[in-house]
Design a protein around this motif. Structure first.
Motif, PDB file in Angstrom:
ATOM      1  N   MET A  67      29.456 -30.831   6.512  1.00 18.79           N
ATOM      2  CA  MET A  67      29.795 -29.832   5.510  1.00 18.79           C
ATOM      3  C   MET A  67      29.922 -28.436   6.103  1.00 18.79           C
ATOM      4  O   MET A  67      30.513 -27.549   5.511  1.00 18.79           O
ATOM      5  CB  MET A  67      28.753 -29.827   4.387  1.00 18.79           C
ATOM      6  N   ASN A  68      29.358 -28.238   7.297  1.00 10.92           N
ATOM      7  CA  ASN A  68      29.518 -26.945   7.961  1.00 10.92           C
ATOM      8  C   ASN A  68      30.072 -27.215   9.361  1.00 10.92           C
ATOM      9  O   ASN A  68      29.443 -26.928  10.358  1.00 10.92           O
ATOM     10  CB  ASN A  68      28.191 -26.206   8.032  1.00 10.92           C
ATOM     11  N   GLN A  69      31.261 -27.800   9.400  1.00 11.72           N
ATOM     12  CA  GLN A  69      31.852 -28.260  10.643  1.00 11.72           C
ATOM     13  C   GLN A  69      31.976 -27.140  11.662  1.00 11.72           C
ATOM     14  O   GLN A  69      32.518 -26.080  11.382  1.00 11.72           O
ATOM     15  CB  GLN A  69      33.224 -28.846  10.355  1.00 11.72           C
ATOM     16  N   ASP A  70      31.463 -27.379  12.853  1.00 13.91           N
ATOM     17  CA  ASP A  70      31.538 -26.441  13.968  1.00 13.91           C
ATOM     18  C   ASP A  70      32.986 -26.373  14.450  1.00 13.91           C
ATOM     19  O   ASP A  70      33.537 -27.382  14.895  1.00 13.91           O
ATOM     20  CB  ASP A  70      30.602 -26.966  15.061  1.00 13.91           C
ATOM     21  N   PRO A  71      33.642 -25.200  14.395  1.00 10.76           N
ATOM     22  CA  PRO A  71      35.033 -25.120  14.854  1.00 10.76           C
ATOM     23  C   PRO A  71      35.175 -25.457  16.328  1.00 10.76           C
ATOM     24  O   PRO A  71      36.237 -25.886  16.774  1.00 10.76           O
ATOM     25  CB  PRO A  71      35.424 -23.668  14.553  1.00 10.76           C
ATOM     26  N   ALA A  72      34.102 -25.262  17.101  1.00 14.33           N
ATOM     27  CA  ALA A  72      34.155 -25.630  18.521  1.00 14.33           C
ATOM     28  C   ALA A  72      34.349 -27.136  18.665  1.00 14.33           C
ATOM     29  O   ALA A  72      35.055 -27.612  19.564  1.00 14.33           O
ATOM     30  CB  ALA A  72      32.870 -25.188  19.225  1.00 14.33           C
ATOM     31  N   LYS A  73      33.740 -27.915  17.767  1.00 14.56           N
ATOM     32  CA  LYS A  73      33.904 -29.368  17.814  1.00 14.56           C
ATOM     33  C   LYS A  73      35.345 -29.762  17.492  1.00 14.56           C
ATOM     34  O   LYS A  73      35.868 -30.737  18.023  1.00 14.56           O
ATOM     35  CB  LYS A  73      32.942 -30.038  16.841  1.00 14.56           C
ATOM     36  N   GLN A  74      35.971 -28.995  16.602  1.00 12.43           N
ATOM     37  CA  GLN A  74      37.374 -29.257  16.294  1.00 12.43           C
ATOM     38  C   GLN A  74      38.213 -29.118  17.562  1.00 12.43           C
ATOM     39  O   GLN A  74      39.117 -29.921  17.830  1.00 12.43           O
ATOM     40  CB  GLN A  74      37.875 -28.259  15.246  1.00 12.43           C
ATOM     41  N   LEU A  75      37.925 -28.077  18.339  1.00  8.34           N
ATOM     42  CA  LEU A  75      38.671 -27.843  19.567  1.00  8.34           C
ATOM     43  C   LEU A  75      38.376 -28.927  20.603  1.00  8.34           C
ATOM     44  O   LEU A  75      39.276 -29.348  21.345  1.00  8.34           O
ATOM     45  CB  LEU A  75      38.329 -26.469  20.129  1.00  8.34           C
ATOM     46  N   ALA A  76      37.130 -29.381  20.661  1.00  4.30           N
ATOM     47  CA  ALA A  76      36.765 -30.449  21.593  1.00  4.30           C
ATOM     48  C   ALA A  76      37.540 -31.719  21.262  1.00  4.30           C
ATOM     49  O   ALA A  76      38.010 -32.432  22.161  1.00  4.30           O
ATOM     50  CB  ALA A  76      35.265 -30.701  21.545  1.00  4.30           C
ATOM     51  N   LEU A  77      37.684 -32.014  19.967  1.00  3.29           N
ATOM     52  CA  LEU A  77      38.459 -33.180  19.549  1.00  3.29           C
ATOM     53  C   LEU A  77      39.920 -33.026  19.943  1.00  3.29           C
ATOM     54  O   LEU A  77      40.573 -33.987  20.368  1.00  3.29           O
ATOM     55  CB  LEU A  77      38.349 -33.373  18.035  1.00  3.29           C
ATOM     56  N   LEU A  78      40.434 -31.819  19.812  1.00  2.00           N
ATOM     57  CA  LEU A  78      41.839 -31.570  20.133  1.00  2.00           C
ATOM     58  C   LEU A  78      42.120 -31.864  21.608  1.00  2.00           C
ATOM     59  O   LEU A  78      43.225 -32.300  21.969  1.00  2.00           O
ATOM     60  CB  LEU A  78      42.190 -30.125  19.795  1.00  2.00           C
ATOM     61  N   LEU A  79      41.122 -31.659  22.458  1.00  6.51           N
ATOM     62  CA  LEU A  79      41.293 -31.935  23.889  1.00  6.51           C
ATOM     63  C   LEU A  79      41.525 -33.417  24.156  1.00  6.51           C
ATOM     64  O   LEU A  79      42.077 -33.794  25.193  1.00  6.51           O
ATOM     65  CB  LEU A  79      40.069 -31.445  24.671  1.00  6.51           C
ATOM     66  N   ASP A  80      41.100 -34.274  23.210  1.00  6.21           N
ATOM     67  CA  ASP A  80      41.281 -35.714  23.367  1.00  6.21           C
ATOM     68  C   ASP A  80      42.656 -36.190  22.898  1.00  6.21           C
ATOM     69  O   ASP A  80      42.980 -37.370  23.016  1.00  6.21           O
ATOM     70  CB  ASP A  80      40.209 -36.479  22.576  1.00  6.21           C
ATOM     71  N   SER A  81      43.446 -35.292  22.352  1.00  7.25           N
ATOM     72  CA  SER A  81      44.761 -35.681  21.847  1.00  7.25           C
ATOM     73  C   SER A  81      45.662 -36.112  22.996  1.00  7.25           C
ATOM     74  O   SER A  81      45.786 -35.404  23.999  1.00  7.25           O
ATOM     75  CB  SER A  81      45.413 -34.515  21.099  1.00  7.25           C
ATOM     76  N   PRO A  82      46.329 -37.261  22.847  1.00  4.44           N
ATOM     77  CA  PRO A  82      47.221 -37.729  23.913  1.00  4.44           C
ATOM     78  C   PRO A  82      48.558 -36.994  23.949  1.00  4.44           C
ATOM     79  O   PRO A  82      49.335 -37.169  24.879  1.00  4.44           O
ATOM     80  CB  PRO A  82      47.410 -39.206  23.566  1.00  4.44           C
ATOM     81  N   ASN A  83      48.847 -36.180  22.932  1.00  2.00           N
ATOM     82  CA  ASN A  83      50.151 -35.493  22.885  1.00  2.00           C
ATOM     83  C   ASN A  83      50.002 -34.021  22.503  1.00  2.00           C
ATOM     84  O   ASN A  83      50.740 -33.505  21.679  1.00  2.00           O
ATOM     85  CB  ASN A  83      51.092 -36.206  21.912  1.00  2.00           C
ATOM     86  N   LEU A  84      49.062 -33.370  23.134  1.00  2.00           N
ATOM     87  CA  LEU A  84      48.816 -31.953  22.887  1.00  2.00           C
ATOM     88  C   LEU A  84      50.046 -31.135  23.283  1.00  2.00           C
ATOM     89  O   LEU A  84      50.584 -31.294  24.380  1.00  2.00           O
ATOM     90  CB  LEU A  84      47.594 -31.513  23.688  1.00  2.00           C
ATOM     91  N   LYS A  85      50.507 -30.256  22.374  1.00  2.00           N
ATOM     92  CA  LYS A  85      51.729 -29.500  22.605  1.00  2.00           C
ATOM     93  C   LYS A  85      51.529 -28.003  22.382  1.00  2.00           C
ATOM     94  O   LYS A  85      50.695 -27.596  21.579  1.00  2.00           O
ATOM     95  CB  LYS A  85      52.833 -29.989  21.658  1.00  2.00           C
ATOM     96  N   HIS A  86      52.336 -27.225  23.084  1.00  2.00           N
ATOM     97  CA  HIS A  86      52.397 -25.779  22.882  1.00  2.00           C
ATOM     98  C   HIS A  86      53.659 -25.478  22.093  1.00  2.00           C
ATOM     99  O   HIS A  86      54.759 -25.864  22.492  1.00  2.00           O
ATOM    100  CB  HIS A  86      52.429 -25.055  24.232  1.00  2.00           C
ATOM    101  N   LEU A  87      53.526 -24.803  20.955  1.00  2.00           N
ATOM    102  CA  LEU A  87      54.658 -24.559  20.069  1.00  2.00           C
ATOM    103  C   LEU A  87      55.174 -23.127  20.144  1.00  2.00           C
ATOM    104  O   LEU A  87      56.050 -22.744  19.376  1.00  2.00           O
ATOM    105  CB  LEU A  87      54.277 -24.896  18.626  1.00  2.00           C
ATOM    106  N   GLY A  88      54.617 -22.323  21.038  1.00  2.00           N
ATOM    107  CA  GLY A  88      55.137 -20.977  21.216  1.00  2.00           C
ATOM    108  C   GLY A  88      54.185 -19.890  20.740  1.00  2.00           C
ATOM    109  O   GLY A  88      53.081 -20.150  20.272  1.00  2.00           O
ATOM    110  N   ALA A  89      54.637 -18.646  20.863  1.00  2.00           N
ATOM    111  CA  ALA A  89      53.843 -17.482  20.475  1.00  2.00           C
ATOM    112  C   ALA A  89      54.171 -17.062  19.048  1.00  2.00           C
ATOM    113  O   ALA A  89      55.331 -17.079  18.638  1.00  2.00           O
ATOM    114  CB  ALA A  89      54.112 -16.325  21.426  1.00  2.00           C
TER     115      ALA A  89
END
Length: 306
Positions: free
Chosen positions: A168-190
């Motif tokens: 219920m109080n999700q740590d945003p750092a954990k969200q980023l840690a999960l994102l590192l596990d993504s097999p198709n992480l992309k950069h969409l620009g500035a």
């Protein structure tokens, strides 16, 4: 305490649980903002940015937050909600004001805002001056889910409830840690977020990966976990996308999360600022607080029920 007040409290608590427990999911059929921009960073560079954002966010331990959420009409209490305030993830605290059509639809004299405080495993909801007048000045509703589950004597329930409260109080750092596990992480620009230049990233995780990362499900057997995954897939949910905008100083400025289901898509956007801002959160005075579960036990005793 009248029924509309209970409903309003339930809608608010459920909304916060959805917002902070969804852990990132955008409609897989939707096109992310900026998705037409050329890939300008290598996978190694992208991973370095996200890892740095994770490290900085984890060390900051708190930030000011502004969240918006839209629940589809197919879900109970569907509508919009906005939450603003301060959040801390080490230790787990939150002090936010919730407002929007979802609260208005729940009644309670037409009030459309509510202050909510969380301290570890306990949540407090300000039910307002009108309710206080009906409850001997007690305007705060206390929900200690962990204590209630432990009192039940059900160890599985207790563990599951504790995990749910953590979500219920999700740590945003954990969200980023999960994102590192993504097999198709992309950069969409500035892009600019809240007037600040930021780099936009997006990644997809499978349902199985998200379930594996959800510690509140550790109490499930492998068979039960497999059945859960299959059931969620039947509801039309197969993968989750997370989008994040990272500022030049390495901190996330914004995260967009969502979840597609048979009832529609839950959409949420989170904006962060003032990382490291002191999250001084205090429990309301005891004399102004009524314990929800103690009240239920009292009502049960009066009715001759457990």
């Amino acid at each position: 305490m009248n029924v509309s007040v209970w409903k309003r409290a339930g809608v608010a608590a459920a909304a916060v649980a959805v917002v902070t427990g969804v852990a990132g999911c955008q409609d897989g059929d939707g096109k992310a903002a900026g998705a037409d921009k050329a890939q300008t960073q290598s996978l190694g560079d992208i991973t370095k940015v996200i890892r740095t954002a994770y490290e900085k966010t984890s060390a900051a331990k708190s930030a000011k937050i502004r969240m918006t959420m839209e629940l589809p009409t197919g879900l109970e209490g569907g509508g919009t909600m906005e939450m603003t305030g301060v959040q801390g993830w080490d230790p787990t605290v939150m002090d936010i004001t919730v407002k929007g059509s979802m609260l208005g639809a729940a009644g309670a004299g037409g009030a459309d805002s509510m202050r909510m405080i969380t301290l570890g495993d306990v949540m407090y909801m300000d039910m307002g001056a009108k309710q206080a007048a009906e409850m001997d000045g007690k305007r705060w509703l206390k929900l200690d889910m962990q204590a209630a589950s432990e009192a039940s004597g059900d160890k599985v329930l207790s563990k599951t409830m504790a995990g749910g409260l953590e979500n219920m109080n999700q740590d945003p750092a954990k969200q980023l840690a999960l994102l590192l596990d993504s097999p198709n992480l992309k950069h969409l620009g500035a892009e600019k977020v809240d007037g600040v230049e930021a780099q936009h990233y997006k990644g997809t995780l499978t349902l199985e990966q998200m379930v594996a990362a959800n510690k509140s499900l550790d109490v499930l057997s492998e068979k039960d976990r497999a059945e859960l995954v299959e059931g969620v897939k039947k509801a039309g949910i197969t993968a989750y996308d997370t989008e994040v905008w990272v500022r030049e100083d390495g901190y996330p400025a914004r995260m967009d999360l969502g979840m597609k289901s048979a009832q529609g898509t839950v959409k949420m956007g989170m904006h962060f600022s003032d990382y490291g801002a002191k999250a001084t959160v205090q429990a309301p005075p005891a004399e102004e607080t009524v314990d929800f579960f103690e009240m239920l036990k009292g009502l049960g005793a009066e009715g001759g029920q457990a």
